[in-house]
Design a protein around this motif. Structure first.
Motif, PDB file in Angstrom:
ATOM      1  N   ALA A   1       0.825  -1.212   0.000  1.00 26.28           N
ATOM      2  CA  ALA A   1       0.000   0.000   0.000  1.00 26.28           C
ATOM      3  C   ALA A   1       0.855   1.256   0.000  1.00 26.28           C
ATOM      4  CB  ALA A   1      -0.930  -0.011   1.209  1.00 26.28           C
ATOM      5  N   ASP A   2       1.941   1.243   0.761  1.00 26.56           N
ATOM      6  CA  ASP A   2       2.806   2.415   0.823  1.00 26.56           C
ATOM      7  C   ASP A   2       3.574   2.610  -0.483  1.00 26.56           C
ATOM      8  OD1 ASP A   2       3.976   4.626   2.196  1.00 26.56           O
ATOM      9  OD2 ASP A   2       5.802   3.449   2.436  1.00 26.56           O
ATOM     10  N   ARG A   3       4.082   1.514  -1.053  1.00 24.04           N
ATOM     11  CA  ARG A   3       4.889   1.630  -2.268  1.00 24.04           C
ATOM     12  C   ARG A   3       4.091   2.222  -3.423  1.00 24.04           C
ATOM     13  NH1 ARG A   3       7.797  -3.583  -4.933  1.00 24.04           N
ATOM     14  NH2 ARG A   3       8.609  -3.731  -2.809  1.00 24.04           N
ATOM     15  N   PHE A   4       2.836   1.811  -3.542  1.00 22.90           N
ATOM     16  CA  PHE A   4       2.047   2.238  -4.692  1.00 22.90           C
ATOM     17  C   PHE A   4       0.964   3.254  -4.327  1.00 22.90           C
ATOM     18  CE2 PHE A   4       3.594  -2.093  -5.623  1.00 22.90           C
ATOM     19  CZ  PHE A   4       4.432  -1.780  -6.678  1.00 22.90           C
ATOM     20  N   ALA A   5       1.019   3.753  -3.086  1.00 24.68           N
ATOM     21  CA  ALA A   5       0.105   4.810  -2.630  1.00 24.68           C
ATOM     22  C   ALA A   5      -1.355   4.440  -2.870  1.00 24.68           C
ATOM     23  CB  ALA A   5       0.440   6.139  -3.305  1.00 24.68           C
ATOM     24  N   ILE A   6      -1.756   3.284  -2.322  1.00 22.68           N
ATOM     25  CA  ILE A   6      -3.132   2.817  -2.474  1.00 22.68           C
ATOM     26  C   ILE A   6      -3.802   2.799  -1.101  1.00 22.68           C
ATOM     27  CG2 ILE A   6      -4.636   0.958  -3.283  1.00 22.68           C
ATOM     28  CD1 ILE A   6      -2.371   0.020  -5.062  1.00 22.68           C
ATOM     29  N   PRO A   7      -4.889   3.539  -0.921  1.00 24.95           N
ATOM     30  CA  PRO A   7      -5.580   3.516   0.376  1.00 24.95           C
ATOM     31  C   PRO A   7      -6.161   2.137   0.669  1.00 24.95           C
ATOM     32  CG  PRO A   7      -6.885   4.688  -1.265  1.00 24.95           C
ATOM     33  CD  PRO A   7      -5.551   4.423  -1.896  1.00 24.95           C
ATOM     34  N   VAL A   8      -6.180   1.793   1.952  1.00 26.67           N
ATOM     35  CA  VAL A   8      -6.677   0.487   2.404  1.00 26.67           C
ATOM     36  C   VAL A   8      -7.840   0.696   3.365  1.00 26.67           C
ATOM     37  CG1 VAL A   8      -6.140  -1.647   3.641  1.00 26.67           C
ATOM     38  CG2 VAL A   8      -4.394  -0.563   2.199  1.00 26.67           C
ATOM     39  N   ALA A   9      -8.989   0.141   3.007  1.00 29.21           N
ATOM     40  CA  ALA A   9     -10.152   0.140   3.895  1.00 29.21           C
ATOM     41  C   ALA A   9     -10.354  -1.276   4.428  1.00 29.21           C
ATOM     42  CB  ALA A   9     -11.398   0.610   3.156  1.00 29.21           C
ATOM     43  N   GLN A  10     -10.505  -1.412   5.730  1.00 30.88           N
ATOM     44  CA  GLN A  10     -10.747  -2.716   6.346  1.00 30.88           C
ATOM     45  C   GLN A  10     -12.232  -2.807   6.693  1.00 30.88           C
ATOM     46  OE1 GLN A  10      -7.584  -3.832   9.347  1.00 30.88           O
ATOM     47  NE2 GLN A  10      -7.001  -1.698   9.006  1.00 30.88           N
TER      48      GLN A  10
ATOM     49  N   ALA B   1     -10.652 -12.915 -10.871  1.00 34.55           N
ATOM     50  CA  ALA B   1     -10.598 -13.714  -9.645  1.00 34.55           C
ATOM     51  C   ALA B   1      -9.287 -14.489  -9.631  1.00 34.55           C
ATOM     52  CB  ALA B   1     -11.783 -14.671  -9.569  1.00 34.55           C
ATOM     53  N   ILE B   2      -8.498 -14.288  -8.597  1.00 34.47           N
ATOM     54  CA  ILE B   2      -7.197 -14.940  -8.491  1.00 34.47           C
ATOM     55  C   ILE B   2      -7.217 -15.877  -7.285  1.00 34.47           C
ATOM     56  CG2 ILE B   2      -4.714 -14.629  -8.245  1.00 34.47           C
ATOM     57  CD1 ILE B   2      -4.988 -11.877  -9.466  1.00 34.47           C
ATOM     58  N   ALA B   3      -7.116 -17.165  -7.538  1.00 28.51           N
ATOM     59  CA  ALA B   3      -7.066 -18.159  -6.470  1.00 28.51           C
ATOM     60  C   ALA B   3      -5.634 -18.243  -5.959  1.00 28.51           C
ATOM     61  CB  ALA B   3      -7.545 -19.520  -6.975  1.00 28.51           C
ATOM     62  N   SER B   4      -5.393 -17.600  -4.839  1.00 29.79           N
ATOM     63  CA  SER B   4      -4.027 -17.516  -4.331  1.00 29.79           C
ATOM     64  C   SER B   4      -4.018 -17.044  -2.894  1.00 29.79           C
ATOM     65  CB  SER B   4      -3.217 -16.524  -5.183  1.00 29.79           C
ATOM     66  OG  SER B   4      -1.950 -16.249  -4.606  1.00 29.79           O
ATOM     67  N   SER B   5      -2.960 -17.378  -2.210  1.00 31.90           N
ATOM     68  CA  SER B   5      -2.654 -16.682  -0.965  1.00 31.90           C
ATOM     69  C   SER B   5      -2.541 -15.204  -1.281  1.00 31.90           C
ATOM     70  CB  SER B   5      -1.329 -17.197  -0.399  1.00 31.90           C
ATOM     71  OG  SER B   5      -0.610 -16.175   0.240  1.00 31.90           O
ATOM     72  N   PRO B   6      -3.277 -14.334  -0.583  1.00 29.59           N
ATOM     73  CA  PRO B   6      -3.143 -12.897  -0.839  1.00 29.59           C
ATOM     74  C   PRO B   6      -1.720 -12.383  -0.653  1.00 29.59           C
ATOM     75  CG  PRO B   6      -5.133 -13.319   0.409  1.00 29.59           C
ATOM     76  CD  PRO B   6      -4.373 -14.615   0.363  1.00 29.59           C
ATOM     77  N   VAL B   7      -0.980 -12.935   0.296  1.00 33.15           N
ATOM     78  CA  VAL B   7       0.394 -12.493   0.519  1.00 33.15           C
ATOM     79  C   VAL B   7       1.262 -12.825  -0.686  1.00 33.15           C
ATOM     80  CG1 VAL B   7       2.462 -12.831   1.933  1.00 33.15           C
ATOM     81  CG2 VAL B   7       0.232 -12.627   3.031  1.00 33.15           C
ATOM     82  N   LEU B   8       1.168 -14.061  -1.174  1.00 37.50           N
ATOM     83  CA  LEU B   8       1.952 -14.451  -2.349  1.00 37.50           C
ATOM     84  C   LEU B   8       1.546 -13.628  -3.566  1.00 37.50           C
ATOM     85  CD1 LEU B   8       2.015 -18.346  -1.952  1.00 37.50           C
ATOM     86  CD2 LEU B   8       3.800 -16.706  -1.347  1.00 37.50           C
ATOM     87  N   ALA B   9       0.252 -13.353  -3.693  1.00 37.41           N
ATOM     88  CA  ALA B   9      -0.228 -12.581  -4.836  1.00 37.41           C
ATOM     89  C   ALA B   9       0.289 -11.143  -4.780  1.00 37.41           C
ATOM     90  CB  ALA B   9      -1.748 -12.598  -4.881  1.00 37.41           C
ATOM     91  N   LEU B  10       0.233 -10.514  -3.606  1.00 33.13           N
ATOM     92  CA  LEU B  10       0.721  -9.144  -3.485  1.00 33.13           C
ATOM     93  C   LEU B  10       2.201  -9.048  -3.858  1.00 33.13           C
ATOM     94  CD1 LEU B  10      -0.823  -7.536  -0.272  1.00 33.13           C
ATOM     95  CD2 LEU B  10      -1.390  -7.087  -2.649  1.00 33.13           C
ATOM     96  N   LYS B  11       2.989  -9.989  -3.389  1.00 31.10           N
ATOM     97  CA  LYS B  11       4.420  -9.959  -3.694  1.00 31.10           C
ATOM     98  C   LYS B  11       4.673 -10.143  -5.184  1.00 31.10           C
ATOM     99  CE  LYS B  11       5.930 -11.496   0.888  1.00 31.10           C
ATOM    100  NZ  LYS B  11       6.609 -12.560   1.670  1.00 31.10           N
ATOM    101  N   ALA B  12       3.919 -11.060  -5.800  1.00 33.98           N
ATOM    102  CA  ALA B  12       4.100 -11.301  -7.232  1.00 33.98           C
ATOM    103  C   ALA B  12       3.648 -10.098  -8.062  1.00 33.98           C
ATOM    104  CB  ALA B  12       3.335 -12.555  -7.641  1.00 33.98           C
ATOM    105  N   ILE B  13       2.542  -9.490  -7.678  1.00 37.65           N
ATOM    106  CA  ILE B  13       2.034  -8.318  -8.409  1.00 37.65           C
ATOM    107  C   ILE B  13       2.998  -7.145  -8.255  1.00 37.65           C
ATOM    108  CG2 ILE B  13       0.186  -6.609  -8.489  1.00 37.65           C
ATOM    109  CD1 ILE B  13      -1.745  -8.903  -7.671  1.00 37.65           C
ATOM    110  N   ALA B  14       3.557  -6.976  -7.057  1.00 37.26           N
ATOM    111  CA  ALA B  14       4.517  -5.894  -6.839  1.00 37.26           C
ATOM    112  C   ALA B  14       5.741  -6.072  -7.738  1.00 37.26           C
ATOM    113  CB  ALA B  14       4.938  -5.851  -5.375  1.00 37.26           C
ATOM    114  N   GLN B  15       6.219  -7.300  -7.827  1.00 33.37           N
ATOM    115  CA  GLN B  15       7.369  -7.562  -8.691  1.00 33.37           C
ATOM    116  C   GLN B  15       7.045  -7.274 -10.144  1.00 33.37           C
ATOM    117  OE1 GLN B  15       8.503 -11.615  -7.882  1.00 33.37           O
ATOM    118  NE2 GLN B  15       9.379 -11.133  -5.874  1.00 33.37           N
ATOM    119  N   GLU B  16       5.847  -7.661 -10.578  1.00 31.72           N
ATOM    120  CA  GLU B  16       5.441  -7.423 -11.961  1.00 31.72           C
ATOM    121  C   GLU B  16       5.275  -5.931 -12.227  1.00 31.72           C
ATOM    122  OE1 GLU B  16       4.335  -8.407 -15.895  1.00 31.72           O
ATOM    123  OE2 GLU B  16       5.289  -9.613 -14.314  1.00 31.72           O
TER     124      GLU B  16
END
Length: 570
Positions: free
Chosen positions: A245-254, A327-342
């Motif tokens: 969220a910080d790297r790409f300046a995206i607000p997070v609502a819980q 729809a991405i079937a994945s661990s959200p943590v693994l997905a976030l890391k992969a998307i950040a790298q991409e």
């Protein structure tokens, strides 16, 4: 043990030894006639070779203790209840565990199968009346796996399979029934158990195609938004979300979070209501959220939606129509890391766009936080006590290392300062009220040096089986603080009626609202006194800070459990 007594090695004894060998620390139990072999085993064996037995006078508390322990420790615990009736009392907790994806090794005795001739055969009248054709049917829809232990020869396979399935993503409870004759069966006592070869399934990772598509969508978005409910419960989720969220300046609502998913002071922490942010979003990234917004209040027509979870369509929910373009079937943590790298490698968003978005978001969040402070100042003297003032006072008193167990909807999370995932848990994912005290006890057992505060409504406190819960706290030496938002009604029922009938008779001032109010003479603070605790009622807003400080001091220094019953506005 009496030296003249003969200790028989039974399936029940080896079952306890196997649970301990597999890392189960506690057996939260509400015993019945089916426990004979379990009780005999505990009397005859080295306590270090078995899970610690914890007597829990109500099954609902037992299930939620196991949930609370896992939330803090990450280690699944075992629960055992009495046949079908104990299972019935525990169903509410099983539903909560299932929807929250919390692993619980839930077991129950089974009424003796044989009428005579076996050591565990039937010997009292209830052994006929408690038998069902299908005892597991009560929980089958809520558990990931269920089975009945048929013979001691199955013991290793059955226990290892239950543990593996419960701890595989998406996690959840399993159910094992234990017939009395089987538990009483004789076995050889193995000097040690072989290591389990029933591996827990690793969390799924995202496909490269999905990662590229998600990165492209995020790169093109000018006003993306992240919504999450429980990414913080996944290992590494708290830090991964904060970094992304910080790297790409995206607000997070819980939205209705199950834990603290992001530090409260994080620059992109957009609060707990996604609706104001959805209005301006052109892309919404949903991370492990069954209900990311309320459909009749949100317009997603102008926004693309990416949903990421182990099962992003949440197939366990019968009807669920939230928008989903990817729809991405994945661990959200693994997905976030992969998307950040991409994003960094091939779809880098425009830096000027990111920085402009950061400044707009920071300003908006600062304005929201200023409004919250103004609200507290404006209501701090109101009587009955305003929930915003109560919430603020809790935050000021609790300290950085406290664990808040939030069952009361009146507690304002926006008024709290959370620095780690375990700063807050809200485990009632199925809406089954009465989980808070049990979760608080389990959390305290897992983290005995931390202050644990159960935040309850008056109605949910009564659902919690408080006599049972406070008894466990007494027996196990688990002092914790309970604070009650007491508005002398079931406010959610009242609000639901007014939502369905906004112009109805019940919504009129002075109207009779049946089934929603509690008698004002109800003294909830007195319940804890039966187990040696201290209870106090608070009605004056000016007295609230001192009352909280005094209560916390009692919990920490006197090691007493304390209940503050605070009369609040709705």
């Amino acid at each position: 043990m009496n030296e003249s007594a003969t200790a028989t090695v039974t399936v029940g004894k080896n079952y306890l030894r196997l649970l301990a060998d597999r890392g189960v620390n506690y057996l939260f139990a509400n015993a019945g006639t089916d426990f004979a072999s379990i009780i005999e085993a505990y009397a005859s064996m080295d306590r270090s070779q078995a899970p610690v037995p914890v007597t829990v006078p109500h099954e609902n508390v037992a299930i939620h203790m196991a949930m609370g322990h896992w939330l803090v420790s990450g280690r699944m615990q075992a629960v055992m209840v009495h046949v079908n009736v104990g299972t019935a009392n525990a169903v509410c907790g099983v539903l909560n565990a299932a929807r929250a994806h919390i692993p619980v090794f839930f077991t129950a005795g089974r009424t003796p199968i044989t009428e005579q001739g076996e050591p565990g055969s039937r010997n009292i009248h209830i052994h006929w009346t408690q038998e069902m054709f299908d005892q597991a049917a009560m929980v089958r829809e809520a558990v990931k796996w269920e089975y009945e232990l048929r013979t001691g020869a199955q013991l290793l396979t059955v226990v290892d399979r239950a543990i593996g399935i419960a701890n595989s993503t998406p996690k959840g409870p399993v159910y094992l029934t234990l017939p009395r004759e089987v538990l009483a069966g004789k076995m050889d006592e193995a000097p040690s158990f072989p290591s389990s070869r029933h591996g827990t399934a690793t969390p799924p990772g995202p496909s490269s195609l999905a990662v590229r598509e998600a990165a492209a969508m995020l790169s093109e978005a000018r006003s993306p938004l992240i919504i999450t409910t429980s990414i913080g419960l996944e290992e590494g989720g708290f830090d991964a979300l904060a970094e992304f969220a910080d790297r790409f300046a995206i607000p997070v609502a819980q939205f209705v979070p199950r834990c603290a998913n992001l530090p409260s002071a994080h620059p992109m922490h957009a609060g707990y209501d996604p609706l104001p942010w959805i209005k301006d979003a052109d892309l919404v990234l949903v991370l492990d959220s069954v209900v990311p917004w309320i459909k009749d209040r949100a317009d997603l027509s102008a926004a693309k939606v990416i949903q990421i979870a182990a099962d992003p369509l949440h197939g366990e929910i019968p009807i669920r129509g939230f928008e989903c373009d990817l729809a991405i079937a994945s661990s959200p943590v693994l997905a976030l890391k992969a998307i950040a790298q991409e994003l960094e490698a091939a779809h880098a968003p425009d830096r000027d766009t990111v920085e402009a978005r950061r400044q707009v978001t920071l300003k908006r969040i600062a304005e929201s936080r200023s409004t919250l402070k103004d609200l507290v100042e404006s209501v701090k003297h109101q009587t009955p006590i305003h929930p915003a003032w109560f919430s603020h006072c809790i935050n000021e008193a609790k300290g950085e290392d406290a664990i808040l167990v939030k069952e009361a909807p009146q507690l304002s999370l926006a008024q709290q300062d959370f620095k780690q995932t375990s700063s807050m848990f809200s485990a009632g994912a199925a809406g089954g009220l009465g989980w808070g005290l049990g979760v608080a006890l389990g959390a305290k057992l897992a983290a005995p040096d931390r202050l644990v505060i159960a935040v309850e409504g008056d109605g949910s406190y009564m659902f919690c089986e408080p006599v049972s819960a406070h008894y466990v706290a007494l027996e196990q030496g688990l002092p914790f603080l309970t604070v009650i938002f007491n508005n002398q009604r079931w406010n959610e029922v009242r609000a639901a009626t007014r939502h369905v009938y906004p112009d109805g008779v019940a919504a009129q001032d002075g109207a009779f609202e049946a089934l929603t109010h509690f008698h004002p003479a109800l003294a909830l603070q007195k319940v804890v006194e039966a187990t040696g605790g201290y209870g106090e009622r608070v009605t004056d807003p000016a007295a609230l800070p001192d009352a909280l400080a005094r209560a916390i001091a009692m919990v920490k220094t006197e090691r007493r459990q304390v209940v503050l019953d605070v009369i609040c506005a709705s």
